[in-house]
Design a protein around this motif. Structure first.
Motif, short mmCIF file in Angstrom:
data_model
loop_
_atom_site.label_atom_id
_atom_site.label_comp_id
_atom_site.label_asym_id
_atom_site.label_seq_id
_atom_site.Cartn_x
_atom_site.Cartn_y
_atom_site.Cartn_z
N TYR A 160 7.99 -34.93 -21.36
CA TYR A 160 7.06 -34.19 -20.48
C TYR A 160 7.65 -32.66 -20.93
N PHE A 178 8.10 -29.14 -19.47
CA PHE A 178 8.60 -28.54 -18.10
C PHE A 178 9.10 -27.58 -18.23
N TYR A 203 11.18 -24.42 -16.05
CA TYR A 203 11.83 -23.81 -15.14
C TYR A 203 12.95 -22.84 -15.13
N GLU A 258 11.40 -23.10 -20.80
CA GLU A 258 10.36 -24.36 -21.17
C GLU A 258 10.98 -25.30 -22.26
N LYS A 280 11.75 -30.51 -9.06
CA LYS A 280 10.56 -30.00 -9.25
C LYS A 280 10.10 -30.69 -10.34
N ASP A 328 6.33 -32.39 -11.06
CA ASP A 328 5.53 -32.09 -12.16
C ASP A 328 5.17 -33.46 -13.01
N ARG A 329 5.99 -34.30 -12.93
CA ARG A 329 5.78 -35.38 -14.03
C ARG A 329 5.08 -36.28 -13.48
N LYS A 369 2.62 -35.38 -11.49
CA LYS A 369 1.29 -35.02 -11.67
C LYS A 369 0.37 -35.17 -12.86
N ILE A 370 1.64 -34.94 -13.96
CA ILE A 370 1.00 -35.30 -15.39
C ILE A 370 0.38 -36.75 -15.70
#
Length: 449
Positions: free
Chosen positions: A267, A269, A271, A275, A430, A434-435, A437-438
């Motif tokens: 994934y 990501f 932060y 990246e 976080k 995000d994971r 959502k992906i």
């Protein structure tokens, strides 16, 4: 006398009179048949002649159209236009290696003062980069024996172009950016021969394939791990124009592979402005060194004792050879500082990189070095440092790759590298959000296919 003839006819027997009338009627009928025959003959003749005329007219039209499309007509048209002596000339030029805007304009005898004006304007707007293969269009005007620029246009990349137009004695330089829409897409396929071919068949752009291979370069050895029947999936961004034509690509959001009966999913990501790619457990894919610094190659000679192909006797081969077509890009297997970039002993064109206090990698037999590769240059992992060749003591195009640990050459294929860092605390929380959502968006895109 006529009266006598009439009287003679009247005095004839009735039977004879009938016979005469019958003969006359027969003759009249034959006359009408003759007229009909002549009329039919005329009609057939007319149809045949009309058909021939129509066919001739069609053939004439076809011949005329062929003439209009022929090279002879184009030559005549070009000659005619040239003879008009128009002061305006349009040139289409394909950019070559080492070209600059100044060099290109000089090829068309543009006045030096014109070149200086236009180049200074373009440089001021930082729009002077031109790439080999780009198409430039130049419109000039002959005036008092000199060539002056009317307009100049060329692309910078897939979505950006530059237009320069004359405004009296000056020039106006405009940067034109094509308006694009971002579209997220998912493409997958089963590998039959190799990753690249299978990805191209699935419709994946070449630059995305290279990025995908780089992402998995720490986990998968594309020369030995991949088998027919393995699968891949790429979820990434595309940028399309108003006609839905792909003009550019963005980042890979998620990359998955099913290799050797194990599934790997990574994934994207970001932060704290950093990246990277992480697995489902939040562990970074990045290690100190990539497994292989080249894609699309095969292992042609491993680390160990072998008969030297040139010297002819058994000798310890202290590196790994990857056979690949001449010109195949070679990447820095890790970030570091270049120690050497020059011809070196039997290695031919040679690069060595220091990655940390105890790891150095070396690359030999290159056909040429990458752009900007020289001693002291800091390079990032994955940067192209050279291209496959056969310089030095070499029997054919290949990369000779070495890893030195604490100054001693070791087998790069068996070297155990430290795992990537694992996200923790706020960053891990976080990442989990995000994971998820992906994964949800990925499932939605799969369902729409």
């Amino acid at each position: 006398m006529p009266g006598v003839k009439i009287n003679y006819f009247i005095n004839l027997p009735t039977a004879l009179k009938k016979k005469i009338f019958s003969i006359i009627n027969t003759l009249n009928k034959k006359k009408y048949l003759l007229y009909f025959f002549l009329l039919a003959l005329f009609f057939i003749f007319y149809v045949l002649i009309a058909g021939q005329i129509k066919q001739y007219s069609k053939l004439k039209d076809n011949n005329f159209n062929l003439f209009l499309e022929s090279e002879e007509f184009n030559n005549i048209r070009t000659l005619f236009l040239e003879n008009l002596n128009s002061p305006y000339k349009t040139y289409n030029y394909t950019v070559e290696n080492n070209d600059t805007i100044e060099k290109v304009l000089k090829k068309y005898d543009i006045e030096n003062s014109e070149i200086n004006k236009i180049v200074s304007k373009i440089i001021k707007k930082k729009l002077s980069n031109i790439s080999p293969g780009a198409k430039m269009q130049i419109v000039s005007k002959e005036e008092n024996g000199t060539n002056k620029i009317i307009s100049l246009s060329y692309p910078i990349d897939a979505i950006t172009s530059v237009e320069t137009k004359r405004s009296k004695d000056s020039f106006e330089v405009s940067k034109i950016v094509l308006k694009l829409d971002k579209v997220e897409t998912v493409l997958s396929n089963t590998i039959k021969n190799n990753l690249y071919t299978s990805a191209i068949k699935a419709g994946v752009e070449p630059n995305i394939i290279v990025e995908f291979a780089n992402i998995f370069g720490f986990e998968v050895d594309f020369q030995r791990d991949i088998r027919a029947g393995d699968k891949f999936e790429i979820y990434y961004e595309r940028y399309v124009d108003e006609d839905n034509v792909v003009r550019n690509t963005g980042k890979i959001i998620n990359a998955s592979m099913f290799v050797n009966n194990r599934e790997l999913s990574l994934y994207n990501f970001k932060y704290d402005n950093k990246e990277g790619y992480y697995d489902i457990d939040g562990k970074s894919v990045v290690k100190t060194l990539m497994k292989t610094p080249i894609n699309g190659a095969r292992l042609s000679s491993s680390f160990g004792i072998r008969k030297h192909p040139i010297l002819g006797y058994n000798k310890l081969h202290q590196g790994t050879d990857f056979a690949a077509p001449r010109g195949t890009p070679i990447m820095a297997s890790g970030s570091g500082v270049i120690l050497r970039a020059q011809k070196y002993k039997g290695y031919g064109n040679y690069v060595s990189i220091k990655h940390n206090s105890n790891l150095v990698t070396a690359y030999g037999h290159m056909s040429k070095f990458g752009r900007g590769i020289r001693k002291g240059t800091r390079v990032n992992q994955g940067r192209i440092i050279g291209y496959v060749g056969s310089t030095g003591m070499s029997t054919g195009p290949h990369l000779h790759y070495e890893v030195l640990k604490n100054g001693k050459r070791v087998n790069s294929q068996r070297l155990k590298l430290p795992s990537g860092k694992i996200l923790s605390n706020e960053a891990r929380n976080k990442f989990e959000v995000d994971r998820i959502k992906i994964d949800v968006k990925l499932a939605e895109l799969r369902g729409n296919k």
